[in-house]
Design an enzyme around this catalytic site. Structure first.
Site, PDB file in Angstrom:
ATOM      1  N   GLU A  43       0.849  -1.191   0.000  1.00  0.00           N
ATOM      2  CA  GLU A  43       0.000   0.000   0.000  1.00  0.00           C
ATOM      3  C   GLU A  43       0.884   1.240   0.000  1.00  0.00           C
ATOM      4  OE1 GLU A  43      -3.786   1.895   2.415  1.00  0.00           O
ATOM      5  OE2 GLU A  43      -2.397   0.660   3.557  1.00  0.00           O
ATOM      6  N   LYS A 112      -9.743   1.890  -2.686  1.00  0.00           N
ATOM      7  CA  LYS A 112     -10.035   1.445  -1.314  1.00  0.00           C
ATOM      8  C   LYS A 112     -11.475   1.802  -0.952  1.00  0.00           C
ATOM      9  CE  LYS A 112      -7.662   1.675   3.172  1.00  0.00           C
ATOM     10  NZ  LYS A 112      -6.440   2.261   3.765  1.00  0.00           N
ATOM     11  N   CYS A 153      -5.783  -2.766   2.719  1.00  0.00           N
ATOM     12  CA  CYS A 153      -5.618  -2.524   4.151  1.00  0.00           C
ATOM     13  C   CYS A 153      -6.918  -2.658   4.963  1.00  0.00           C
ATOM     14  CB  CYS A 153      -4.964  -1.164   4.366  1.00  0.00           C
ATOM     15  SG  CYS A 153      -4.199  -0.979   5.984  1.00  0.00           S
TER      16      CYS A 153
END
Length: 275
Positions: A43, A112, A153
């Protein structure tokens, strides 16, 4: 193909974008030379992680960083998961993962979905939504080996997302992610093992290397978990490349031995993909 080699690049990320890109591409070449067919970056691999950096480092897609990823994927003839970068589009910023195929073509773009807004008093406070907008879609891509699902994440905390990827036929989930020194030791490995066991698939996470001097200190420990919930590869905190063979025959055997996927009570409950 019953198995293939996966490489996770736990990159040390600096404040110099050109340097990050150069080192990332060098490590991709190294991983390919060691037989990796699928290579993943962490990331925020081209910029420091923090709301104060996203705007300065953000790019359009295609742009400088993604063009380099496309070129190195083609040069090495591999599938490359480009970790994530801050993306600018239409005046909004996103935390975005791009995937390139062996011909250099863009196969997937995952923004995301779940933004990292947390407050653990006395430990850590972070609010991605101060600068970032969320993505609104699932992202999957096909390879000759298996179908792969993507999250970034904080997306990993949401079991429903992984479950839908499983329903859609993914056998490997990859989460580029930068957990921190509070959430890392507590939940990083636990979440991966949970997602893997619940859905009987492989889960891989790719973290930046730990930099104690950074404003946000990443936990590191890029990991691969098999469908039995075993950790089969794990990095330390420093810059490194983790290699593991993804054995799809083992996945099929586990699903046969404990056939939970066909035993679900769809008359009582369900998780559905809405868009």
């Amino acid at each position: 193909m019953a198995s293939f080699r996966l490489a996770l690049i736990q990159l040390h990320v600096s404040a110099v974008k050109s340097e990050n890109l150069q080192r990332a591409c060098g490590l991709v070449r190294e991983a390919s030379a060691k037989g990796a067919k699928l290579v993943a970056l962490p990331e925020c691999f081209n910029s420091p992680y923090g709301t104060q950096y996203f705007k300065e480092y953000a790019e359009k897609i295609p742009g400088e960083s993604t063009q380099k990823l496309s070129a190195v994927a083609k040069e090495c003839s591999i599938y490359l998961i480009g970790g994530s970068i801050p993306e600018e589009d239409g005046g909004k910023l996103y935390n975005t993962c791009t995937v390139f195929g062996p011909d250099g073509a863009l196969l997937a773009k995952h923004r995301k979905v779940h933004l990292f807004d947390i407050n653990v008093p006395g430990k850590i406070q972070f609010k991605e939504s101060e600068t970032l907008s969320p993505g609104n879609s699932f992202s999957m891509f096909d390879t000759p080996y298996c179908k792969v699902g993507l999250g970034i994440c904080y997306d990993m905390r949401f079991a429903e997302m992984a479950q839908i990827y499983g329903q859609k036929g993914c056998q490997l989930l990859i989460y580029p992610g930068a957990f921190n020194m509070t959430t890392g030791p507590a939940h990083w490995e636990l979440l991966q093992r949970g997602r893997a066991v619940d859905n009987q698939l492989y889960v891989a996470t790719v973290s930046p290397a730990r930099d104690e001097k950074a404003s946000y200190v990443a936990w590191g420990h890029s990991t691969v978990v098999n469908p039995w919930g075993e950790v089969i590869a794990k990095a330390g905190a420093e810059e490194t490349v983790v290699y593991t063979d993804i054995d799809l025959k083992k996945l099929a055997e586990i699903r046969q031995q404990i056939p939970i996927l066909s035993q679900k009570r769809c008359d009582l409950y369900g998780v559905e993909m809405k868009k």
